[in-house]
Design an enzyme around this catalytic site. Structure first.
Site: not given
Ligand code: CTP
Length: 404
Positions: A210, A279, A289, A323, A337, A341
């Site tokens: 990301n 995730d 490959k 975060f 969250k 959490k």
């Protein structure tokens, strides 16, 4: 400790008088330097009386030929004899001069000769503060590592309302003493921080990741070390320098990050999960490959462990910070969250706002606290935001943390 207080020409110049007192109350010797515009708003005599020292008002004093040489090098002497330069109020003109290295009066010349830390407290009309020229100059000064005491919002002398009002002298004095003496309020604490993205392999040459740069987590790690903490930084792949003084563990995948976190969790009493953890991982990752064919290629993904939720389930007395990088419903998502959490605070930010979030040097965040309080941190350098996040953690520590 000796500090130069540079006073620019703005309505707020009178507040610099109070600042000079507050600095002296902290045992700091203050040498005031005024620009000629500043002298239109307040007299040098006021500062001379308050600091018991002659105020420097000009680059070349008219003291006859003999003294010309000593006055011509005075800015060098002043630069050498002082440990910090604070400029309050810093006008748009002074900011531009500093950003571009102009040296046409004592203060701007001193600025160039000065090698110590610089604290800048801007003050001006809102439209001026928002002008791209000022925004750009401020960015240059921030990138130079100067500490900025952000202007407050309110009714300005010109009758408009908005950002631009000089920060309270107390806040400026606090910043000056923090830079000079350092705040060691995290001494004895062990802070575990995760940062950066994770990389989930598809095959030996490809991976899913990301846009996280790791900058925010690294800035928090750096700030925590400076404030005296033992810092364990567990980082996914990044290309930014490792902050001095941290214990550093490099990981690749989310599962490696989880293992690293749990191997260090026992030691930590503050856990800050700034990492943008993938995730999912590729369930059918190939050892070799993958070769191109004409056929459609499907990647199967399996969920990764939610590290933060797992830490939350066994948080004990720890302070746990999550975060939430969001594109919409940021506060609601951060609250959700925090609850699911079991966090004490979630740092929420929009990642689709230009100039903040991933890869940017600046950030604007919303802190959602378990106390129900919501604290907005205006756009500032990630270093400044990191400091404010740590300030809130300190506040949370004053009230007993929620147990799991
Ligand atoms: N997090 C984690 N492990 C994961 C996913 C997220 O520890 N597998 C942590 C992040 O480090 C961050 C917080 O959880 O502190 C929120 O991450 P985010 O990706 O925003 O939350 P998700 O729970 O994954 O929710 P979603 O992606 O659906 O918004």
């Amino acid at each position: 400790m000796n500090v130069v207080l540079g006073v620019g020409g703005g309505i707020a110049a009178y507040k610099a008088a109070e600042l000079s007192r507050l600095l002296q109350d902290r045992g700091i010797t203050v040498q005031v330097v005024m620009t000629s515009a500043a002298q239109k708003f307040i007299t040098p005599l006021t500062f001379a009386a308050l600091t018991n020292r002659k105020v420097i008002t000009d680059l070349f004093t008219d003291r006859g030929e003999e003294e010309t040489l000593s006055s011509a090098v005075e800015h060098i002497r002043v630069a050498q004899d002082h440990q910090l330069l604070v400029i309050a109020p810093a006008t748009a003109d002074l900011i531009a001069k500093m950003a571009h290295g102009h040296a046409d009066d004592f203060l701007s010349t001193l600025y160039l000769a000065f090698t110590g830390p610089v604290v800048i407290a801007p003050a001006m009309n809102t439209n001026m503060w928002n002008h791209p020229a000022v925004v750009q100059n401020m960015r240059v000064l921030r990138e130079r590592g100067h500490r900025i005491v952000e202007p407050g919002e309110g009714l300005l002398a010109c009758g408009t309302t908005g950002p631009g009002r000089l920060a309270e002298p107390m806040a400026i004095a606090h910043e000056v003493s923090t830079v000079l003496f350092g705040v060691k309020d995290l001494e004895g604490e062990v802070v575990l921080i995760t940062a950066g993205p994770t990389e989930e392999p598809i095959d030996p040459v490809r991976y899913i990741t990301n846009r996280s740069s790791g900058k925010m987590g690294y800035a928090v790690a750096d700030a925590a070390v400076r404030r005296g903490a033992r810092v364990i930084l567990i980082s996914g792949p990044t290309s930014i320098p490792i902050p001095a003084g941290v214990e550093f563990i490099r990981v690749g995948t989310a599962r490696e990050m989880r293992d690293a976190v749990f191997s260090k969790l026992g030691a930590a009493n503050i856990v800050i999960k700034a990492a943008a953890v993938a995730d999912y991982h590729v369930s059918n990752a190939s050892d070799q490959k993958i070769k191109k064919t004409a056929a459609r290629l499907t990647l199967e993904l399996d969920p990764n462990p939610d590290i933060l939720a797992e830490v939350g389930a066994q948080k004990g007395d720890r302070i746990l910070i999550g975060f939430a990088a969001e594109t919409h419903n940021m506060v609601a998502e951060a609250k959700r969250k925090m609850q699911t959490k079991n966090c004490d605070m979630v740092v929420g930010n929009f990642v689709n706002t230009p100039g903040t979030g991933f890869a940017s040097d600046e950030n604007a965040v919303t802190l959602v606290l378990r106390t129900g309080e919501i604290v907005e941190i205006e756009k500032a350098s990630k270093q400044d935001v990191a400091g404010k996040i740590l300030d809130q953690i300190q506040k949370l520590r004053l009230v007993a943390p929620a147990k799991s």
